[in-house]
Design an enzyme around this catalytic site. Structure first.
Site, PDB file in Angstrom:
ATOM      1  N   GLU A 155       3.119 -25.817 -17.888  1.00 10.98           N
ATOM      2  CA  GLU A 155       3.214 -25.925 -19.156  1.00 10.98           C
ATOM      3  C   GLU A 155       2.359 -25.253 -20.009  1.00 10.98           C
ATOM      4  O   GLU A 155       1.172 -24.797 -19.596  1.00 10.98           O
ATOM      5  CB  GLU A 155       3.020 -27.629 -19.800  1.00 10.98           C
ATOM      6  CG  GLU A 155       4.389 -28.328 -19.326  1.00 10.98           C
ATOM      7  CD  GLU A 155       4.269 -29.760 -19.498  1.00 10.98           C
ATOM      8  OE1 GLU A 155       5.133 -30.262 -19.783  1.00 10.98           O
ATOM      9  OE2 GLU A 155       3.204 -30.280 -19.158  1.00 10.98           O
ATOM     10  N   CYS A 206      -2.898 -22.704 -25.213  1.00 11.75           N
ATOM     11  CA  CYS A 206      -3.852 -23.271 -24.019  1.00 11.75           C
ATOM     12  C   CYS A 206      -2.664 -23.291 -22.933  1.00 11.75           C
ATOM     13  O   CYS A 206      -1.564 -23.228 -22.868  1.00 11.75           O
ATOM     14  CB  CYS A 206      -3.565 -24.813 -24.518  1.00 11.75           C
ATOM     15  SG  CYS A 206      -4.484 -25.635 -23.177  1.00 11.75           S
ATOM     16  N   CYS A 217      -3.072 -29.325  -9.711  1.00 12.54           N
ATOM     17  CA  CYS A 217      -4.573 -28.897  -9.641  1.00 12.54           C
ATOM     18  C   CYS A 217      -5.113 -29.858  -8.198  1.00 12.54           C
ATOM     19  O   CYS A 217      -4.549 -30.746  -7.861  1.00 12.54           O
ATOM     20  CB  CYS A 217      -5.277 -29.563 -10.760  1.00 12.54           C
ATOM     21  SG  CYS A 217      -7.100 -29.229 -10.647  1.00 12.54           S
ATOM     22  N   CYS A 232      -9.828 -35.346 -10.925  1.00  9.35           N
ATOM     23  CA  CYS A 232     -10.262 -36.110 -11.635  1.00  9.35           C
ATOM     24  C   CYS A 232      -9.645 -37.393 -12.224  1.00  9.35           C
ATOM     25  O   CYS A 232      -8.332 -37.377 -12.274  1.00  9.35           O
ATOM     26  CB  CYS A 232     -10.694 -35.200 -13.072  1.00  9.35           C
ATOM     27  SG  CYS A 232     -11.660 -33.819 -12.364  1.00  9.35           S
ATOM     28  N   CYS A 239      -7.401 -37.584 -15.405  1.00  7.06           N
ATOM     29  CA  CYS A 239      -6.490 -36.587 -15.674  1.00  7.06           C
ATOM     30  C   CYS A 239      -5.035 -36.646 -14.888  1.00  7.06           C
ATOM     31  O   CYS A 239      -4.985 -36.857 -13.890  1.00  7.06           O
ATOM     32  CB  CYS A 239      -7.314 -35.176 -15.294  1.00  7.06           C
ATOM     33  SG  CYS A 239      -5.910 -33.706 -15.324  1.00  7.06           S
ATOM     34  N   GLY A 271      -4.585 -26.954 -13.997  1.00  8.40           N
ATOM     35  CA  GLY A 271      -5.314 -26.230 -12.854  1.00  8.40           C
ATOM     36  C   GLY A 271      -6.786 -25.928 -13.422  1.00  8.40           C
ATOM     37  O   GLY A 271      -7.107 -26.186 -14.408  1.00  8.40           O
ATOM     38  N   GLU A 272      -7.352 -25.555 -11.886  1.00  5.92           N
ATOM     39  CA  GLU A 272      -8.873 -25.217 -12.126  1.00  5.92           C
ATOM     40  C   GLU A 272      -8.762 -23.702 -12.173  1.00  5.92           C
ATOM     41  O   GLU A 272      -8.635 -23.146 -10.967  1.00  5.92           O
ATOM     42  CB  GLU A 272      -9.585 -25.962 -11.141  1.00  5.92           C
ATOM     43  CG  GLU A 272     -10.779 -25.278 -11.014  1.00  5.92           C
ATOM     44  CD  GLU A 272     -11.807 -25.287 -12.064  1.00  5.92           C
ATOM     45  OE1 GLU A 272     -12.128 -26.359 -12.835  1.00  5.92           O
ATOM     46  OE2 GLU A 272     -12.271 -24.169 -12.524  1.00  5.92           O
ATOM     47  N   SER A 295     -16.315 -28.944 -18.143  1.00  7.74           N
ATOM     48  CA  SER A 295     -16.025 -30.423 -18.222  1.00  7.74           C
ATOM     49  C   SER A 295     -17.175 -31.253 -17.863  1.00  7.74           C
ATOM     50  O   SER A 295     -16.927 -31.351 -16.333  1.00  7.74           O
ATOM     51  CB  SER A 295     -14.610 -30.577 -17.587  1.00  7.74           C
ATOM     52  OG  SER A 295     -13.659 -29.849 -18.056  1.00  7.74           O
ATOM     53  N   ASN A 333      -6.844 -39.337 -23.876  1.00  6.49           N
ATOM     54  CA  ASN A 333      -5.420 -39.042 -24.026  1.00  6.49           C
ATOM     55  C   ASN A 333      -4.518 -39.730 -22.908  1.00  6.49           C
ATOM     56  O   ASN A 333      -4.675 -39.609 -21.605  1.00  6.49           O
ATOM     57  CB  ASN A 333      -4.752 -37.726 -24.014  1.00  6.49           C
ATOM     58  CG  ASN A 333      -5.313 -37.264 -25.183  1.00  6.49           C
ATOM     59  OD1 ASN A 333      -5.082 -37.641 -26.183  1.00  6.49           O
ATOM     60  ND2 ASN A 333      -5.910 -35.877 -25.094  1.00  6.49           N
ATOM     61  N   CYS A 350      -4.636 -32.769 -24.086  1.00  5.51           N
ATOM     62  CA  CYS A 350      -5.358 -32.283 -22.776  1.00  5.51           C
ATOM     63  C   CYS A 350      -5.264 -33.393 -21.937  1.00  5.51           C
ATOM     64  O   CYS A 350      -5.242 -34.620 -22.335  1.00  5.51           O
ATOM     65  CB  CYS A 350      -6.787 -32.637 -23.079  1.00  5.51           C
ATOM     66  SG  CYS A 350      -7.526 -31.794 -24.319  1.00  5.51           S
TER      67      CYS A 350
HETATM   68  N1  SAH Z   1      -9.511 -27.501 -14.866  1.00  5.83           N
HETATM   69  C1  SAH Z   1     -10.106 -27.428 -16.134  1.00  5.83           C
HETATM   70  C2  SAH Z   1      -9.247 -26.995 -17.023  1.00  5.83           C
HETATM   71  C3  SAH Z   1      -8.225 -27.980 -17.429  1.00  5.83           C
HETATM   72  S1  SAH Z   1      -8.282 -29.361 -17.893  1.00  5.83           S
HETATM   73  C4  SAH Z   1     -11.305 -28.503 -16.131  1.00  5.83           C
HETATM   74  O1  SAH Z   1     -11.082 -29.506 -15.613  1.00  5.83           O
HETATM   75  O2  SAH Z   1     -11.894 -28.117 -17.172  1.00  5.83           O
HETATM   76  C5  SAH Z   1      -8.824 -29.054 -19.666  1.00  5.83           C
HETATM   77  C6  SAH Z   1      -9.675 -30.317 -20.303  1.00  5.83           C
HETATM   78  O3  SAH Z   1      -8.801 -31.523 -20.573  1.00  5.83           O
HETATM   79  C7  SAH Z   1     -10.796 -30.686 -19.412  1.00  5.83           C
HETATM   80  O4  SAH Z   1     -12.008 -30.879 -20.183  1.00  5.83           O
HETATM   81  C8  SAH Z   1     -10.390 -31.897 -18.984  1.00  5.83           C
HETATM   82  O5  SAH Z   1     -11.483 -32.823 -18.476  1.00  5.83           O
HETATM   83  C9  SAH Z   1      -9.699 -32.623 -19.920  1.00  5.83           C
HETATM   84  N2  SAH Z   1      -8.861 -33.659 -19.593  1.00  5.83           N
HETATM   85  C10 SAH Z   1      -7.922 -33.764 -18.857  1.00  5.83           C
HETATM   86  N3  SAH Z   1      -7.376 -35.109 -18.852  1.00  5.83           N
HETATM   87  C11 SAH Z   1      -7.455 -35.683 -20.007  1.00  5.83           C
HETATM   88  C12 SAH Z   1      -7.226 -36.856 -20.523  1.00  5.83           C
HETATM   89  N4  SAH Z   1      -6.264 -37.544 -20.125  1.00  5.83           N
HETATM   90  N5  SAH Z   1      -7.687 -36.875 -21.928  1.00  5.83           N
HETATM   91  C13 SAH Z   1      -8.666 -36.228 -22.538  1.00  5.83           C
HETATM   92  N6  SAH Z   1      -8.903 -34.878 -21.948  1.00  5.83           N
HETATM   93  C14 SAH Z   1      -8.554 -34.688 -20.757  1.00  5.83           C
HETATM   94 FE1  SF4 Z   2      -9.749 -32.185 -12.903  1.00  6.68          FE
HETATM   95 FE2  SF4 Z   2      -9.259 -30.012 -14.701  1.00  6.68          FE
HETATM   96 FE3  SF4 Z   2      -7.948 -30.460 -12.350  1.00  6.68          FE
HETATM   97 FE4  SF4 Z   2      -7.460 -32.026 -14.258  1.00  6.68          FE
HETATM   98  S1  SF4 Z   2      -7.027 -29.900 -14.412  1.00  6.68           S
HETATM   99  S2  SF4 Z   2      -7.842 -32.609 -12.270  1.00  6.68           S
HETATM  100  S3  SF4 Z   2      -9.450 -32.201 -15.379  1.00  6.68           S
HETATM  101  S4  SF4 Z   2     -10.152 -29.996 -12.597  1.00  6.68           S
END
Ligand code: SAH
Ligand code: SF4
Length: 392
Positions: A114, A127, A134, A138, A141, A198-199, A252, A329, A372
């Site tokens: 997406e 974005c 991923c 986390c 997420c 993704g990371e 993050s 979210n 996010c």
């Molecule tokens: N993997 C990378 C980039 C993608 S996530 C990272 O983790 O930084 C982008 C951002 O969205 C990160 O800061 C992540 O922690 C945040 N995020 C993920 N799930 C979320 C949620 N359910 N609500 C709010 N922010 C979230």
């Molecule tokens: Fe964690 Fe970012 Fe991967 Fe979500 S996309 S699992 S926040 S590293």
């Protein structure tokens, strides 16, 4: 789907005709030259032809070889037989009440990702995703709960920007005399954030190559100051990002203590807060004008106390930093709740008093699950309902 035969394309089919054609999107000038060589372009013309192709791809956004009028007709036909200018295929496009747009895209192997466009008054942010799913997990997420994971190719990363430009009408007129296209101020997509699925630092080489193409001043022209890569904390690749990519960095963080961060962002067990912050301090070129963004998701009763807020500003003291508080979210089955608004305000006040301006990121596109950490939710839900539909 029927394909129209191009003039001159009526030669006897060869085995090459049966092979899937590769998209040129994502190739740099040297790779475009290498793609042209087997088509019989003389060696001394390769650089010039590659640079013409580059301009059609990345300055004008051509979607058809036929428009490339400064390239000989026969060569255009050859190109069309060997390659495509395909972007990822659009499965669906959703437009939120606030103008946010979300595309569900299908890649050549059938996997889906997406991409989200967030228009604001003074900028437009795209974005993009760097992986399908991923590998990290986390706990807050939704992307982290997805099983299938692979790296996106350079072309698939660049292709998301090309496609978004197609859809929001952000290319200069195909025959515009000004090769640099629209003035920057008229651009709809001014900023790119690698904050989708993704990371990005687990797909370092392709992300690096994609950023080089996207930031090329004679191409898509989105400067490195307007590209932000968000990482969960892949410490060894933070220094490489500074040295080899040179874009803006977002981290993050989400917790100030290792015990809690181990739980929320499990990669912390490998690279704890201390190591992460050391890598941030060493990020090149930091100043008040070039700060690292620290993202902090607000989870009710988990990381949102006033003591946490105070510890956060203390931890980041002396690092040129921005703090982004992200209201959590929710997604179906999520084990957390978003902090109460009152608590977010109290937390933000501590952060504001420490000198960080308006740190709360307002959720955009919530009605289309574009916020996010929600990416992929709706499509997964749809698949599940298809699977369990009584008609099957
Ligand atoms: N993997 C990378 C980039 C993608 S996530 C990272 O983790 O930084 C982008 C951002 O969205 C990160 O800061 C992540 O922690 C945040 N995020 C993920 N799930 C979320 C949620 N359910 N609500 C709010 N922010 C979230
Ligand atoms: Fe964690 Fe970012 Fe991967 Fe979500 S996309 S699992 S926040 S590293």
């Amino acid at each position: 789907m029927t394909e129209l035969a191009l003039p001159g394309a009526l030669a006897t089919p060869t085995i090459a005709d049966a092979l899937p054609r590769l998209s040129l999107i994502g190739l740099d000038r040297d790779q475009l030259g290498a793609a042209l060589r087997p088509l019989g372009v003389p060696e001394r013309q390769l650089r010039m032809r590659a640079s013409q192709l580059w301009g059609w791809l990345y300055v004008r956004g051509a979607t058809d070889f036929a428009v490339m009028t400064d390239i000989a007709k026969e060569l255009r036909a050859e190109l069309g037989r060997a390659f495509t200018l395909a972007r990822p295929e659009i499965v669906s496009e959703q437009v939120s009440e606030d103008g946010t747009r979300k595309w569900l895209l299908r890649l050549p192997d059938g996997r889906e990702i997406e991409t989200v466009y967030i228009p604001e008054e003074d900028r437009g942010t795209l974005c993009i995703s760097s992986q399908v799913g991923c590998t990290l997990t986390c706990t807050f997420c939704h992307t982290g709960t997805q099983k299938l994971v692979r790296n996106l190719t350079t072309g698939e990363i660049v292709g998301q920007i090309m496609l978004a430009r197609d859809r929001v009408g952000d290319w200069p007129d195909g025959i515009a005399p000004d090769p640099r296209g629209l003035p920057v101020s008229d651009r709809k997509i001014t900023n790119v954030v690698l904050m989708g699925m993704g990371e990005p630092l687990y797909n370092f080489d392709n992300v690096r190559d994609a950023c080089a193409i996207v930031s090329d001043g004679e191409g898509l022209s989105i400067s490195k100051r307007r590209i932000t890569l968000s990482t969960s904390g892949v410490v060894p690749n933070i220094a490489r990002t500074g040295a080899e990519i040179g874009c803006m960095l977002a981290v993050s963080l989400h917790a100030v203590r290792d015990a809690l961060r181990n739980e929320l962002v499990p990669i912390n067990k490998k690279w704890p807060v201390k190591d992460l912050l050391a890598a941030c301090r060493a990020y090149p070129g930091l100043s008040n004008a070039k700060r690292i963004t620290f993202e902090y998701v607000m989870l009710k009763g988990v990381n949102d106390s006033i003591a946490d807020a105070k510890a956060l500003v203390k931890l980041l003291a002396k690092i040129p930093a921005k703090i982004n508080l992200i209201p959590f979210n929710p997604w179906p089955g999520a084990p957390y709740e978003c902090s109460d608004w009152e608590q977010i305000e109290k937390f933000a006040e501590v952060v504001n008093r420490a000198g960080y301006a308006s740190p709360v990121r307002s959720p955009r596109g919530r009605d289309i699950m574009a916020a996010c950490g929600q990416l992929k939710s709706a499509s997964v839900k749809q698949r599940a309902s298809e699977r369990f539909s009584p008609s099957i």
